[in-house]
Design an enzyme around this catalytic site. Structure first.
Site, PDB file in Angstrom:
ATOM      1  N   ARG A  53     -43.259 -14.566 100.341  1.00  0.00           N
ATOM      2  CA  ARG A  53     -41.983 -13.840 100.432  1.00  0.00           C
ATOM      3  C   ARG A  53     -41.997 -12.812  99.308  1.00  0.00           C
ATOM      4  O   ARG A  53     -42.938 -12.728  98.533  1.00  0.00           O
ATOM      5  CB  ARG A  53     -40.763 -14.767 100.407  1.00  0.00           C
ATOM      6  CG  ARG A  53     -40.876 -16.097  99.745  1.00  0.00           C
ATOM      7  CD  ARG A  53     -40.971 -16.055  98.249  1.00  0.00           C
ATOM      8  NE  ARG A  53     -39.962 -15.197  97.670  1.00  0.00           N
ATOM      9  CZ  ARG A  53     -40.075 -14.579  96.516  1.00  0.00           C
ATOM     10  NH1 ARG A  53     -41.176 -14.703  95.785  1.00  0.00           N
ATOM     11  NH2 ARG A  53     -39.131 -13.810  96.029  1.00  0.00           N
ATOM     12  N   ALA A  55     -40.717  -8.556  98.871  1.00  0.00           N
ATOM     13  CA  ALA A  55     -41.006  -7.387  99.703  1.00  0.00           C
ATOM     14  C   ALA A  55     -42.477  -6.935  99.663  1.00  0.00           C
ATOM     15  O   ALA A  55     -43.103  -6.786 100.719  1.00  0.00           O
ATOM     16  CB  ALA A  55     -40.056  -6.247  99.303  1.00  0.00           C
ATOM     17  N   ASP A 242     -35.689  -4.834  97.996  1.00  0.00           N
ATOM     18  CA  ASP A 242     -36.326  -4.904  99.317  1.00  0.00           C
ATOM     19  C   ASP A 242     -36.284  -3.579 100.047  1.00  0.00           C
ATOM     20  O   ASP A 242     -37.052  -3.341 100.976  1.00  0.00           O
ATOM     21  CB  ASP A 242     -35.656  -5.985 100.164  1.00  0.00           C
ATOM     22  CG  ASP A 242     -35.975  -7.354  99.592  1.00  0.00           C
ATOM     23  OD1 ASP A 242     -35.285  -7.770  98.648  1.00  0.00           O
ATOM     24  OD2 ASP A 242     -36.948  -7.974 100.052  1.00  0.00           O
TER      25      ASP A 242
END
Ligand code: MRU
Length: 361
Positions: A53, A55, A242
């Site tokens: 996980r 970005a 993100d």
């Protein structure tokens, strides 16, 4: 970064590209487990289930997922199918689309027979670039931390949210790169780490990373940040992102916005480490960012380890409680003191962002 004295990345090719190694982040901080990804489906599930996980790492994993897919079949249908499958994994981090667009643009003009090798090479290049980008963010952020530290003439207290550490990237992290570099350079600093409900990336991952590296850090409940800022115990906030929109709005882990509001109210500078693949000039403002809605169970239950060390899921809400779980929020550009990019610091404003230039999406 180092794990038990061994230099590691979060993703790496294995067996001449036939597989990819990742660290299963759902098992940290209790167990350090390396998992092999062998197929497109393995890579897609690793992203959806958040074994990987963050970005930049989502983007790199998608690139390696394309490379695994091309080994199994590389005609146009396979290429389109792999892009579609990986695109569907998680919606918010724009790095996913960035990596897949780049892979497709490089592979589509090639004959199918050449695609597997080209895909593997480009996935490795994307991973290497991520490391270089974060190292450069680290250098620019280090200069900022030195300035703030000189002004304060004492320990620099930094508050961070979620995990924008090396586990969220291929190496270094974005928000943590300046912290690691400053710590290694001997700067006196300390990090307040938001636990980051509901998935606790701060408690589980950022604390694990910083403690491994010997960076002084203290875990706090998410709601403690505003109080610490009022007491003058936070010198700056430093978070990842993100997706940064063309107007400088910053989308990041849910709860980031509240930290930025508290920071503005208390005159605490709020900085965002933003690699160029996270900058999305195709959306005018942050409200256009698709916000992932995750399972209610992440809010109604808390995973942990019992006294016997076994994994367990504990319900903290009444049985049948309804829960909403938006995973990201948007911090308006006006609350952001600056973006730390690989090309240097820039205000979170449209004109500057455009000059700093994002790669094509
Ligand atoms: O849901 P996650 O754990 O993938 O969310 C991660 C974050 O929000 C990070 O802060 C962001 O991706 C920046 S990572 C360098």
């Amino acid at each position: 970064m180092r794990v038990d004295g061994r230099a590691m990345r979060t993703i790496w090719p294995l067996d001449d590209g036939a597989a990819v190694g990742i660290i299963d982040q759902t098992r940290l901080p209790h167990e350090f487990v390396v998992v092999r990804l062998e197929t497109l489906e393995d890579a897609a599930r690793a992203i959806s289930d958040m074994q990987v996980r963050g970005a930049p790492l989502i983007g790199a994993t998608a690139a390696f997922g394309m490379a695994l897919a091309m080994r199994a079949g590389a005609d146009d249908a396979a290429l389109d199918g792999a892009v579609a499958r990986l695109t569907a994994t998680r919606p918010t981090a724009v790095n996913l689309r960035w990596a897949l667009t780049r892979m497709r643009a490089a592979l589509a003009p090639l004959p199918a027979a050449r695609r597997p090798e080209a895909a593997a090479a480009l996935a490795c290049a994307i991973a290497d670039e991520d490391v270089a980008i974060n190292a450069a963010i680290g250098e620019h952020g280090l200069a900022l931390l030195r300035q703030l530290s000189a002004r304060k003439a004492g320990r620099l207290d930094i508050l961070t949210h979620c995990n924008a550490g090396w586990l969220a990237t291929v190496d270094w992290g974005t928000a943590t790169a300046p912290i690691y570099k400053a710590h290694d350079a001997g700067l006196d600093l300390h990090v307040w780490v938001d636990e980051t409900r509901p998935r606790n990336q701060g408690a589980a991952l950022t604390m694990w990373e910083l403690m491994n590296h010997g960076v002084p850090c203290t875990l706090i409940a998410d709601n403690a940040g505003g109080h610490l800022m009022q007491q003058g115990r936070v010198d700056l906030c430093l978070v990842g992102t993100d997706r940064v929109a063309a107007n400088g709005d910053v989308c990041n882990k849910i709860g980031t916005y509240l930290k930025a509001l508290a920071a503005a109210d208390n005159g605490v500078p709020f900085y965002v480490a933003a690699p160029s693949p996270s900058i999305d000039l195709s959306i005018a403002a942050g409200h256009a960012t698709p916000i992932e809605e995750r399972a209610a169970e992440e809010v109604t239950h808390v995973p942990g380890r019992g006294a016997d060390g076994r994994a367990q899921l504990t319900r903290i809400a009444p049985a049948g409680a309804r829960a909403a779980n938006p995973a990201f929020d948007v911090t308006p550009a006006r609350l952001v003191a600056g973006l730390i990019t690989e090309r240097g610091l820039t205000p979170a404003r449209g004109e500057s962002l455009a000059t700093f230039g994002a790669p094509p999406h």
